[in-house]
Scaffold this active site. Structure first.
Site, PDB file in Angstrom:
ATOM      1  N   LYS A   1      39.407  38.090  50.046  1.00 14.44           N
ATOM      2  CA  LYS A   1      40.108  38.901  48.586  1.00 14.44           C
ATOM      3  C   LYS A   1      41.478  39.166  48.746  1.00 14.44           C
ATOM      4  O   LYS A   1      42.262  39.280  47.938  1.00 14.44           O
ATOM      5  CB  LYS A   1      39.510  40.173  48.566  1.00 14.44           C
ATOM      6  CG  LYS A   1      37.746  40.010  47.981  1.00 14.44           C
ATOM      7  CD  LYS A   1      37.678  39.477  46.650  1.00 14.44           C
ATOM      8  CE  LYS A   1      36.513  39.291  46.182  1.00 14.44           C
ATOM      9  NZ  LYS A   1      36.462  38.080  45.359  1.00 14.44           N
TER      10      LYS A   1
ATOM     11  N   HIS B   1      34.365  25.260  43.743  1.00 19.13           N
ATOM     12  CA  HIS B   1      33.022  25.426  44.326  1.00 19.13           C
ATOM     13  C   HIS B   1      32.363  26.412  43.512  1.00 19.13           C
ATOM     14  O   HIS B   1      32.757  27.246  43.244  1.00 19.13           O
ATOM     15  CB  HIS B   1      33.380  26.025  45.529  1.00 19.13           C
ATOM     16  CG  HIS B   1      33.643  25.150  46.864  1.00 19.13           C
ATOM     17  ND1 HIS B   1      33.714  25.324  48.177  1.00 19.13           N
ATOM     18  CD2 HIS B   1      34.179  23.990  46.730  1.00 19.13           C
ATOM     19  CE1 HIS B   1      33.971  24.717  48.930  1.00 19.13           C
ATOM     20  NE2 HIS B   1      34.308  23.396  48.106  1.00 19.13           N
TER      21      HIS B   1
ATOM     22  N   PRO C   1      38.895  39.658  56.055  1.00 16.85           N
ATOM     23  CA  PRO C   1      38.609  38.344  55.486  1.00 16.85           C
ATOM     24  C   PRO C   1      37.355  38.027  54.676  1.00 16.85           C
ATOM     25  O   PRO C   1      37.392  37.065  54.078  1.00 16.85           O
ATOM     26  CB  PRO C   1      39.266  37.391  56.621  1.00 16.85           C
ATOM     27  CG  PRO C   1      38.921  38.009  57.566  1.00 16.85           C
ATOM     28  CD  PRO C   1      39.124  39.575  57.417  1.00 16.85           C
TER      29      PRO C   1
ATOM     30  N   TYR D   1      32.550  38.075  44.214  1.00 16.08           N
ATOM     31  CA  TYR D   1      33.139  36.634  44.956  1.00 16.08           C
ATOM     32  C   TYR D   1      33.793  35.916  43.861  1.00 16.08           C
ATOM     33  O   TYR D   1      35.010  35.726  44.368  1.00 16.08           O
ATOM     34  CB  TYR D   1      31.868  36.041  45.596  1.00 16.08           C
ATOM     35  CG  TYR D   1      32.397  35.099  46.775  1.00 16.08           C
ATOM     36  CD1 TYR D   1      32.237  35.444  47.786  1.00 16.08           C
ATOM     37  CD2 TYR D   1      32.966  33.940  46.385  1.00 16.08           C
ATOM     38  CE1 TYR D   1      32.676  34.602  48.981  1.00 16.08           C
ATOM     39  CE2 TYR D   1      33.680  33.102  47.474  1.00 16.08           C
ATOM     40  CZ  TYR D   1      33.587  33.279  48.849  1.00 16.08           C
ATOM     41  OH  TYR D   1      33.809  32.542  49.720  1.00 16.08           O
TER      42      TYR D   1
ATOM     43  N   TYR E   1      28.271  31.127  55.134  1.00  9.37           N
ATOM     44  CA  TYR E   1      28.527  32.445  55.950  1.00  9.37           C
ATOM     45  C   TYR E   1      27.302  32.694  56.752  1.00  9.37           C
ATOM     46  O   TYR E   1      26.170  32.628  56.040  1.00  9.37           O
ATOM     47  CB  TYR E   1      28.543  33.648  54.902  1.00  9.37           C
ATOM     48  CG  TYR E   1      29.894  33.553  54.278  1.00  9.37           C
ATOM     49  CD1 TYR E   1      31.274  34.269  54.753  1.00  9.37           C
ATOM     50  CD2 TYR E   1      30.335  33.011  53.020  1.00  9.37           C
ATOM     51  CE1 TYR E   1      32.400  34.216  54.000  1.00  9.37           C
ATOM     52  CE2 TYR E   1      31.407  32.706  52.317  1.00  9.37           C
ATOM     53  CZ  TYR E   1      32.428  33.571  52.928  1.00  9.37           C
ATOM     54  OH  TYR E   1      33.750  33.752  52.082  1.00  9.37           O
TER      55      TYR E   1
HETATM   56  C1  PHB Z   1      39.260  30.454  54.798  1.00  9.53           C
HETATM   57  O1  PHB Z   1      38.802  29.238  54.242  1.00  9.53           O
HETATM   58  O2  PHB Z   1      40.144  30.401  55.572  1.00  9.53           O
HETATM   59  C2  PHB Z   1      38.298  31.426  54.323  1.00  9.53           C
HETATM   60  C3  PHB Z   1      37.278  31.262  53.473  1.00  9.53           C
HETATM   61  C4  PHB Z   1      36.539  32.220  53.002  1.00  9.53           C
HETATM   62  C5  PHB Z   1      36.784  33.447  53.779  1.00  9.53           C
HETATM   63  C6  PHB Z   1      37.832  33.809  54.709  1.00  9.53           C
HETATM   64  C7  PHB Z   1      38.566  32.757  54.985  1.00  9.53           C
HETATM   65  O3  PHB Z   1      35.944  34.544  53.399  1.00  9.53           O
END
Ligand code: PHB
Ligand code: APR
Length: 389
Positions: free
Chosen positions: A296, A72, A292, A384, A200
């Site tokens: 990280k 990505h 989460p 990130y 997000y």
């Molecule tokens: C996930 O795919 O479970 C996931 C992706 C990004 C995040 C947290 C969890 O920031």
């Protein structure tokens, strides 16, 4: 019986450490309290930093990740009816890889098995001692039999609820913690992801995240209160809530279907310092937890064990303790930066009623700034995709 290194915990940190050590001629035994099936079925986050992927490749663990994972090059952030993309590739030259922790764990267990590295599962009553001596030991029970391993070093990779961290005397151990007044309700469903990249979203109803595992498997999350339970969220209610929080375009194209997993996780930041005491070295969730947001947790476990394996190999190859002595400071320097980023991103993307109208205005301003500033986006992107290991 005496072995060079005893590793407590066979999650990603412990099993990767055993693999890295073995590849460089240092033998270890891994003690895991759960069954193999249990460890291999745990569902966790799914974003690997660029450096974590390089490391896994370098150590022969990249084949399936490269074949089945997805590169990505950016993510979308949505707020106030707007949506913008942070272009990792343009800003940092690299991206991240979508490959579930469950898959990383499978690859690790397969590698341990292929190399005949001992992983003793379903052990109980793990205890440890002699940390300040030259003969530390780990005791445990397996199939009703008390056993004891003497070793040179102990790696505490037993997660947040493990016993290793607690073996560091209270007078030495300093714990730093922040609990957030909300959780994430997560759903895994066999539906095509709503977007080819992660979204997000900060919405007045709360945070939402659209993630994925592959073209047919989606992972979605919504911010929830701490007093709710997964049972209170039948699929229909979940999809409706998610849809209401997604930006225009995504909400209309969301494909819903039965969930195959649904769970709630509280959010917490936690760091225990130092990460070593005598001959005990902590790595991964045993020493720190991040919320989460930004994914990280696994990446930090990977950087910790990279540092620790290098230090142990240096000890056995060159007889030098320098790397082991520097381990805690070196690992913590990176850990705190990821703790800071996860804390910042959590505060940026969630609804935080306790900060009041002032807090909301500041959050709006920060999102607006981020959406229009390449300098701010570069800082976001750099963190990130992962700071250097
Ligand atoms: C996930 O795919 O479970 C996931 C992706 C990004 C995040 C947290 C969890 O920031
Ligand atoms: N004895 C032996 N094993 C133990 C003990 C114990 N007393 N306590 C816990 N364990 C095992 C757990 O069963 C688990 O398999 O230690 C392992 C720790 O694994 P994780 O919790 O996955 O932690 P870690 O390996 O540091 O990986 C960090 O995984 O937990 C996620 O969110 C976390 O993504 C992050 C990454």
């Amino acid at each position: 019986m005496r072995v060079p290194v005893v590793i407590i915990g066979g999650g990603p940190a412990g099993s990767l450490l055993a693999h890295l050590l073995h590849r460089q001629g240092v033998e270890s035994v891994v003690l895991e309290q759960r069954s193999r099936e249990y460890v291999l079925s745990r569902i966790r986050a799914g974003v690997l930093e660029h450096g974590a992927c390089e490391l896994l490749r370098e150590h022969g663990l990249g084949e399936r990740m490269d074949r089945e994972g997805f590169e990505h090059h950016g993510v979308s952030l949505a707020f106030a009816g707007r949506r913008f993309r942070v272009d990792f590739e343009a800003l940092t030259g690299v991206g991240v890889r979508i490959y579930g922790q469950t898959e990383v764990q499978k690859d690790l267990y397969a590698a341990l098995e292929a190399d005949d590295i001992p992983l003793l599962d379903e052990v109980s009553d793990v205890s440890l001692g002699g940390l300040e001596s030259e003969r530390p030991w780990v005791g445990f029970n397996r199939a009703g039999q008390e056993q004891r391993l003497e070793c040179d070093y102990i790696a505490g990779c037993d997660g947040f609820h493990g016993v290793s961290r607690l073996a560091i005397p209270e007078g030495v151990r300093q714990e730093h913690e922040r609990e957030y007044p909300f959780g994430w309700l997560g759903v895994l469903s066999e539906t095509p992801p709503v977007s080819h990249e992660l979204i997000y979203a900060n919405h007045p109803r709360g945070f939402a995240l659209c993630s994925m595992r592959n073209e047919h498997l989606s992972r979605y999350y919504v911010q929830c209160t701490l007093d709710t339970t997964a049972e209170e969220w039948p699929d229909e209610r979940f999809w409706e809530e998610l849809k209401s929080r997604l930006p225009g375009g995504a909400a209309e194209t969301l494909v819903t279907g039965p969930s195959i997993e649904k769970s709630i996780a509280p959010l917490r930041s936690f760091v225990s310092e130092p990460m070593s005491f005598g001959r005990l070295f902590l790595a991964g969730d045993a020493a720190h937890i991040v919320p989460p947001t930004g994914a990280k947790g696994l990446n930090l476990a990977i950087s910790d064990v990279t540092y620790l394996s290098r230090a142990l190999v240096e000890r056995y190859r060159d007889g030098s303790d320098a790397g082991l002595e520097a381990y805690s400071d070196k690992a913590l320097a990176r850990v705190w930066k990821a703790v800071r980023f996860s804390w910042w991103m959590t505060n940026l993307m969630h609804r935080l009623p306790e900060t009041g109208a002032f807090g909301q205005r500041v959050q709006d301003a920060e999102l607006d700034y981020l959406s229009g500033s390449l300098a701010a986006q570069t800082a976001f992107a750099e963190n990130y995709v992962g700071l250097p290991v």
